[in-house]
Design an enzyme around this catalytic site. Sequence first.
Site, PDB file in Angstrom:
ATOM      1  N   ASN A  23     -19.971  -5.076  14.925  1.00  0.00           N
ATOM      2  CA  ASN A  23     -21.351  -5.192  14.455  1.00  0.00           C
ATOM      3  C   ASN A  23     -22.187  -3.948  14.732  1.00  0.00           C
ATOM      4  OD1 ASN A  23     -20.686  -7.658  13.505  1.00  0.00           O
ATOM      5  ND2 ASN A  23     -21.888  -8.844  14.983  1.00  0.00           N
ATOM      6  N   CYS A 116     -18.507 -14.226   5.661  1.00  0.00           N
ATOM      7  CA  CYS A 116     -18.031 -15.516   6.181  1.00  0.00           C
ATOM      8  C   CYS A 116     -18.814 -16.675   5.583  1.00  0.00           C
ATOM      9  CB  CYS A 116     -18.217 -15.547   7.693  1.00  0.00           C
ATOM     10  SG  CYS A 116     -16.844 -14.887   8.613  1.00  0.00           S
ATOM     11  N   ASP A 305     -21.929 -15.652  17.601  1.00  0.00           N
ATOM     12  CA  ASP A 305     -20.561 -15.179  17.352  1.00  0.00           C
ATOM     13  C   ASP A 305     -19.580 -15.579  18.454  1.00  0.00           C
ATOM     14  OD1 ASP A 305     -21.381 -14.086  15.010  1.00  0.00           O
ATOM     15  OD2 ASP A 305     -21.277 -11.993  15.649  1.00  0.00           O
TER      16      ASP A 305
HETATM   17  C1  UD1 Z   1     -25.395 -10.293  12.231  1.00  0.00           C
HETATM   18  C2  UD1 Z   1     -23.953 -10.124  12.649  1.00  0.00           C
HETATM   19  C3  UD1 Z   1     -23.278 -11.480  12.766  1.00  0.00           C
HETATM   20  C4  UD1 Z   1     -24.069 -12.367  13.712  1.00  0.00           C
HETATM   21  C5  UD1 Z   1     -25.533 -12.427  13.305  1.00  0.00           C
HETATM   22  C6  UD1 Z   1     -26.407 -13.160  14.303  1.00  0.00           C
HETATM   23  C7  UD1 Z   1     -23.314  -7.977  11.721  1.00  0.00           C
HETATM   24  C8  UD1 Z   1     -22.428  -7.265  10.777  1.00  0.00           C
HETATM   25  N1  UD1 Z   1     -23.252  -9.320  11.661  1.00  0.00           N
HETATM   26  O1  UD1 Z   1     -25.383 -10.919  10.958  1.00  0.00           O
HETATM   27  O2  UD1 Z   1     -21.960 -11.274  13.275  1.00  0.00           O
HETATM   28  O3  UD1 Z   1     -23.537 -13.678  13.666  1.00  0.00           O
HETATM   29  O4  UD1 Z   1     -26.072 -11.091  13.188  1.00  0.00           O
HETATM   30  O5  UD1 Z   1     -26.299 -12.599  15.555  1.00  0.00           O
HETATM   31  O6  UD1 Z   1     -24.020  -7.397  12.516  1.00  0.00           O
HETATM   32  N2  UD1 Z   1     -31.648 -14.972   7.654  1.00  0.00           N
HETATM   33  C9  UD1 Z   1     -32.570 -15.334   6.706  1.00  0.00           C
HETATM   34  N3  UD1 Z   1     -32.965 -14.390   5.800  1.00  0.00           N
HETATM   35  C10 UD1 Z   1     -32.502 -13.102   5.842  1.00  0.00           C
HETATM   36  C11 UD1 Z   1     -31.574 -12.759   6.831  1.00  0.00           C
HETATM   37  C12 UD1 Z   1     -31.159 -13.718   7.729  1.00  0.00           C
HETATM   38  O7  UD1 Z   1     -33.011 -16.474   6.638  1.00  0.00           O
HETATM   39  O8  UD1 Z   1     -32.905 -12.287   5.004  1.00  0.00           O
HETATM   40  C13 UD1 Z   1     -31.185 -16.009   8.608  1.00  0.00           C
HETATM   41  C14 UD1 Z   1     -29.674 -16.251   8.473  1.00  0.00           C
HETATM   42  O9  UD1 Z   1     -29.408 -17.171   7.446  1.00  0.00           O
HETATM   43  C15 UD1 Z   1     -29.339 -16.788   9.845  1.00  0.00           C
HETATM   44  C16 UD1 Z   1     -30.288 -16.007  10.756  1.00  0.00           C
HETATM   45  O10 UD1 Z   1     -31.324 -15.504   9.923  1.00  0.00           O
HETATM   46  O11 UD1 Z   1     -29.644 -18.148   9.910  1.00  0.00           O
HETATM   47  C17 UD1 Z   1     -29.620 -14.846  11.489  1.00  0.00           C
HETATM   48  O12 UD1 Z   1     -29.122 -13.925  10.567  1.00  0.00           O
HETATM   49  P1  UD1 Z   1     -29.069 -12.356  10.850  1.00  0.00           P
HETATM   50  O13 UD1 Z   1     -29.617 -12.063  12.205  1.00  0.00           O
HETATM   51  O14 UD1 Z   1     -29.672 -11.657   9.688  1.00  0.00           O
HETATM   52  O15 UD1 Z   1     -27.513 -12.106  10.861  1.00  0.00           O
HETATM   53  P2  UD1 Z   1     -26.714 -10.979  10.089  1.00  0.00           P
HETATM   54  O16 UD1 Z   1     -27.426  -9.690  10.179  1.00  0.00           O
HETATM   55  O17 UD1 Z   1     -26.297 -11.492   8.760  1.00  0.00           O
END
Ligand code: UD1
Length: 418
Positions: A23, A116, A305
């Site tokens: 990540n 995923c 994670d």
């Molecule tokens: C990153 C990590 C992933 C980890 C996650 C949370 C990487 C490549 N991946 O994923 O392994 O599980 O952080 O620690 O770094 N959300 C929204 N709108 C958005 C973006 C996110 O509602 O525009 C929500 C998602 O659906 C989720 C939550 O926010 O419920 C957390 O997501 P986010 O922190 O964005 O995770 P990722 O960046 O996708």
Amino acid sequence: MEGFRVIGGERLRGEARVQGAKNAVLPILAAAILPEGETVIRDCPDIRDAHAMAEILGKLGCECQWNAGEMRIDAANLHHWEMPDELSKQIRSSIFLLGPILGKLRRATVTYPGGCEIGIRPIDLHLKGLRALGVSIVEDGGVIYCDGRNMRAGDVYFDYPSVGATENVMMAAALLPGTTIVHNAAREPEIADLQDFINAMGGSIRGAGTQLIEIEGVKSLRGVCYTPIPDRIAAGTLLCAAAMTGGEIRLTNARPWDVIPVCDKLKEMGCRITEEKDAVALAAPERLRAFSQLQTNPHPGFPTDMQAQMLAAACVAEGTSVIVENVFENRLSHVTDLCRMGADIRVNGRMAVVTGVPRLSGMTVSARDLRGGAALVLAALAAKGESTVEHAELIDRGYERLERTLQTFGAKIERVRK
Ligand code: UD1
């Protein structure tokens, strides 16, 4: 299709080095399109997502070379702003390219990303952050067209501290004149690592690791050699594997601070943990004890994670453990296969109540997502008899040859083709 065949019951023992962080490396590879000149990422983990990211960078016009753990990226010929459809669908981290492509070319087109199957995973916060920087965005038939010709620095507020959205804004703003401030930013260690990488290239960002990040746009960035932080999730997974098998292991290239939430739970379960400067050692009891409660939350809360792996550990611990998954709404899909292996788990919405059994039974099971897949491998290591965990390719997205690392600890595991 590849899978892992595991004969359970071996106590894991020995020492291994933890891979570079998935990540951290994925956003760093995306940010490598920002500088003039070549960037070298040392200790780049040999995982499918990193290769997929390099492939996308190649399609955008960058030259990417992978050699002996080093990824070289030369973005001198970056000219495409349209992200390739098929690859973007495969890997969610392609969304991280939106910010840097806009920062560099002021235009970007991307299809809704894949990754995923752990929840809906919307990208509204990414788009909100970019809109706050003056990007005009039109969505049409699953394609997102971004026009950044009027981009300007500004204030970005996130309703939720999204990791990816925070990183996207940092990368979009790194070359934008003026000061951009991210309020309610995500605080994960990988965000601080992205800041360190951009600053090593000549950028000016501070505050990463806190809720307020300040990005002072600079005129240009230069290519550098950079080593990303160790993977706290890979480290946590291996610690769980040792804990579940009554083992004793030492991990080098592990930052104790980054694994505090996991070690705290493993201590509660009866493990002895020794922290050194860049190493962590674990000695497991004969049988683990249940933990009272585990709730996943944004950093510094318990990492989502690591939820699946801890749930697998709870399956063989004495007593009842309660797990609440607060970050992703659909991240308990490993439960079905764990129950088939003999685990006693009741799920109610985002909560799982796990009553430990003395032993799981070997079985053919199927990984459905990266971390859930890893949890099934851990369960197989602790189970009686032979298991096959199908869909190794999902586990390969984030773990560098997991079977080889586990073999160094004496586990009976091999990769099989079907
Ligand atoms: C990153 C990590 C992933 C980890 C996650 C949370 C990487 C490549 N991946 O994923 O392994 O599980 O952080 O620690 O770094 N959300 C929204 N709108 C958005 C973006 C996110 O509602 O525009 C929500 C998602 O659906 C989720 C939550 O926010 O419920 C957390 O997501 P986010 O922190 O964005 O995770 P990722 O960046 O996708």
